[in-house]
Design a protein around this motif. Structure first.
Motif, PDB file in Angstrom:
ATOM      1  N   PRO A 152       0.824  -1.217   0.000  1.00 20.30           N
ATOM      2  CA  PRO A 152       0.000   0.000   0.000  1.00 20.30           C
ATOM      3  C   PRO A 152       0.858   1.267   0.000  1.00 20.30           C
ATOM      4  N   VAL A 153       1.562   1.484  -1.093  1.00 17.86           N
ATOM      5  CA  VAL A 153       2.414   2.671  -1.238  1.00 17.86           C
ATOM      6  C   VAL A 153       1.697   3.611  -2.206  1.00 17.86           C
ATOM      7  N   THR A 154       1.050   4.632  -1.687  1.00 19.49           N
ATOM      8  CA  THR A 154       0.260   5.556  -2.504  1.00 19.49           C
ATOM      9  C   THR A 154       0.992   6.887  -2.656  1.00 19.49           C
ATOM     10  N   SER A 155       0.780   7.510  -3.794  1.00 25.81           N
ATOM     11  CA  SER A 155       1.364   8.831  -4.061  1.00 25.81           C
ATOM     12  C   SER A 155       0.424   9.601  -4.971  1.00 25.81           C
ATOM     13  N   GLU A 156       0.516  10.917  -4.896  1.00 28.61           N
ATOM     14  CA  GLU A 156      -0.226  11.792  -5.795  1.00 28.61           C
ATOM     15  C   GLU A 156       0.738  12.778  -6.431  1.00 28.61           C
ATOM     16  N   VAL A 157       0.481  13.113  -7.665  1.00 30.27           N
ATOM     17  CA  VAL A 157       1.321  14.083  -8.367  1.00 30.27           C
ATOM     18  C   VAL A 157       0.425  14.954  -9.228  1.00 30.27           C
ATOM     19  N   LYS A 158       0.774  16.222  -9.314  1.00 36.95           N
ATOM     20  CA  LYS A 158       0.040  17.156 -10.168  1.00 36.95           C
ATOM     21  C   LYS A 158       0.829  17.367 -11.453  1.00 36.95           C
ATOM     22  N   VAL A 159       0.147  17.219 -12.572  1.00 36.89           N
ATOM     23  CA  VAL A 159       0.770  17.453 -13.874  1.00 36.89           C
ATOM     24  C   VAL A 159       0.335  18.830 -14.364  1.00 36.89           C
ATOM     25  N   TYR A 160       1.325  19.715 -14.524  1.00 34.87           N
ATOM     26  CA  TYR A 160       1.076  21.083 -14.930  1.00 34.87           C
ATOM     27  C   TYR A 160       1.376  21.258 -16.421  1.00 34.87           C
ATOM     28  N   PRO A 161       0.909  22.356 -16.999  1.00 36.61           N
ATOM     29  CA  PRO A 161       1.434  22.709 -18.322  1.00 36.61           C
ATOM     30  C   PRO A 161       2.947  22.820 -18.255  1.00 36.61           C
ATOM     31  N   ASN A 162       3.584  22.830 -19.397  1.00 36.13           N
ATOM     32  CA  ASN A 162       5.038  22.695 -19.441  1.00 36.13           C
ATOM     33  C   ASN A 162       5.739  23.930 -18.882  1.00 36.13           C
TER      34      ASN A 162
END
Length: 435
Positions: A152-162
């Motif tokens: 149970p290794v969870t992560s979140e990441v936000k993908v932005y415009p370049n």
């Protein structure tokens, strides 16, 4: 979940060979019983050993944010919590919006140690992405089984415009280097809207620039120097409708638009202006105009999960809502993908905005149109296709001409060149003093 390893199949092969031998020489039947019994006992004991030992502990280090279309590295760390060396196969359950290279991975872990593994990801869609778990397979002590488990290794990441491109342009975005991007900042020495400083008279200065009081006091000619007006406001009005889903290369028209917004935001903030944003057609967001470099981060947070929708743009409603929210005179940049059937709705909206603001209409043209115009014609069907494209281009040009005839500034460019053209038009508008 338990999965047989290669050694299990080898053991089955040995037992199959013994069974074949027994079929030829029945007197060796006991040999087959002993072989099969020993194999089953070994498989059972090995299964118990791997099931009862503690699972390895996993960690994932992922960047807090990712730029769209740019490679970044994710780090995995596996800790051995058992009393024996481990052999692991690793697969990370990454979001489907990421393109990943480097899997599957195999690691060897000594007792009470850890190992690190790296793999590369490239974000192909913006928004908030979720890593649900980390899947590992532990090879049993006698190498007969793989113990497949999900940590149970969870992560979140936000993908932005370049924003990586914005950082690159930031190194060039100075008075001396903007031209490297194709941005032409035309200098008009001593002219502008706001007083900047007094300086000694130079050849070419107009007489109206001379400060006669300072000249009499200093007993030499002194000129006033002006700079382009600051503290103006730029408002992006972003179409999130269905036509912005069009895609010519790796990025959609919508993503090209977001990159252009970010770059122009950076340049405008350096010019001392405030920048804000409003969106319409399914996604309605409002970011009031602010100054300061932190505004770039605010813009990123407002745009990173914004997506085009299947809605048709309602330009009149968007213009009305903007007039309610934006009282101060501003440069309003309407970013859309224009069609001639939009004109009946678009022109009244532009006239409404023009009563209070300076308006720039920026429309993106599909690269397929330019490619079709440049293509060779070898047969009748290709000639008809090219003629249809020519007719479409003429109709589009007529539509833009009607907008320009109404006193609205227009921009019709391929998505890849939108950023540079927008900045050039912004600088021209500032230097013209119309704001």
């Amino acid at each position: 979940m338990m999965l047989p390893a290669r050694r299990t199949f080898q053991l089955l092969g040995v037992n199959a060979a013994v069974a074949l031998l027994v079929s030829i020489v029945p007197e060796l039947i006991m040999l087959w019983y002993v072989s099969a019994g020993a194999s089953l006992l070994a498989a059972f004991i090995d299964l118990l050993l791997v099931v009862t030992e503690p699972a390895p502990r996993g960690e994932r280090t992922v960047p807090h944010s990712l730029p769209l279309g740019v490679k970044r590295t994710v780090q995995l760390k596996l800790h051995n919590t058992s009393k024996r060396p481990l052999t692991l196969d690793i697969f990370d359950h990454f979001p489907q919006e990421l393109h990943v290279t480097g899997f599957p991975l195999r690691l060897g872990l000594a007792v009470s140690s850890y190992a690190e593994a790296l793999y590369e990801v490239t974000a192909q869609a913006r928004g908030k992405l979720h890593f649900p778990c980390l899947q590992v397979r532990v090879l049993s002590p006698w190498r007969l089984w793989w113990h497949d488990m999900k940590l149970p290794v969870t992560s979140e990441v936000k993908v932005y415009p370049n924003f990586a491109a914005v950082a690159q342009y930031a190194l060039l975005a100075t008075d001396n280097h903007l031209s490297h991007l194709g941005i032409m900042k035309k200098r008009r020495r001593g002219e502008g809207q706001d007083f900047h400083q007094l300086r000694e008279y130079r050849a070419g200065d107009s007489l109206r620039q001379i400060d006669w009081k300072a000249t009499s006091r200093m007993r030499k000619a002194i000129s006033r120097e002006y700079q382009d007006e600051r503290d103006q406001e730029i408002i992006f009005l972003l179409d999130c409708g269905h036509r912005m889903m069009a895609q010519d290369d790796d990025l959609s028209h919508f993503d090209h638009t977001l990159n252009a917004i970010l770059l122009l935001t950076y340049v405008a903030l350096r010019q001392g202006d405030a920048v804000g944003l409003g969106s319409f057609a399914g996604q309605q967001r409002w970011l009031p105009a602010h100054k300061g470099q932190y505004t770039v981060q605010q813009m990123l947070n407002a745009l990173y999960d914004l997506q085009p929708t299947t809605f048709a743009p309602d330009y009149a409603q968007a213009a009305t809502e903007l007039l309610v929210r934006q009282k101060k005179r501003a440069l309003v940049i309407l970013l859309t993908n224009l069609r001639d059937e939009d004109l009946d709705d678009l022109l009244p909206a532009l006239h409404l905005l023009r009563k209070r603001h300076v308006v720039l209409l920026a429309s993106m043209r599909e690269q397929a149109i330019d490619q079709a115009l440049d293509a060779r014609v070898d047969n009748h069907e290709e000639a008809l296709h090219k003629a249809a494209v020519q007719h479409y281009v003429q109709a589009r040009a007529a539509t833009l001409a009607r907008v320009q005839a109404a006193g609205i500034r227009c921009l019709d460019v391929p998505p890849a060149t939108l950023s540079v053209n927008l900045i050039n038009h912004y600088l021209d508008i500032k230097q013209s003093g119309v704001l």
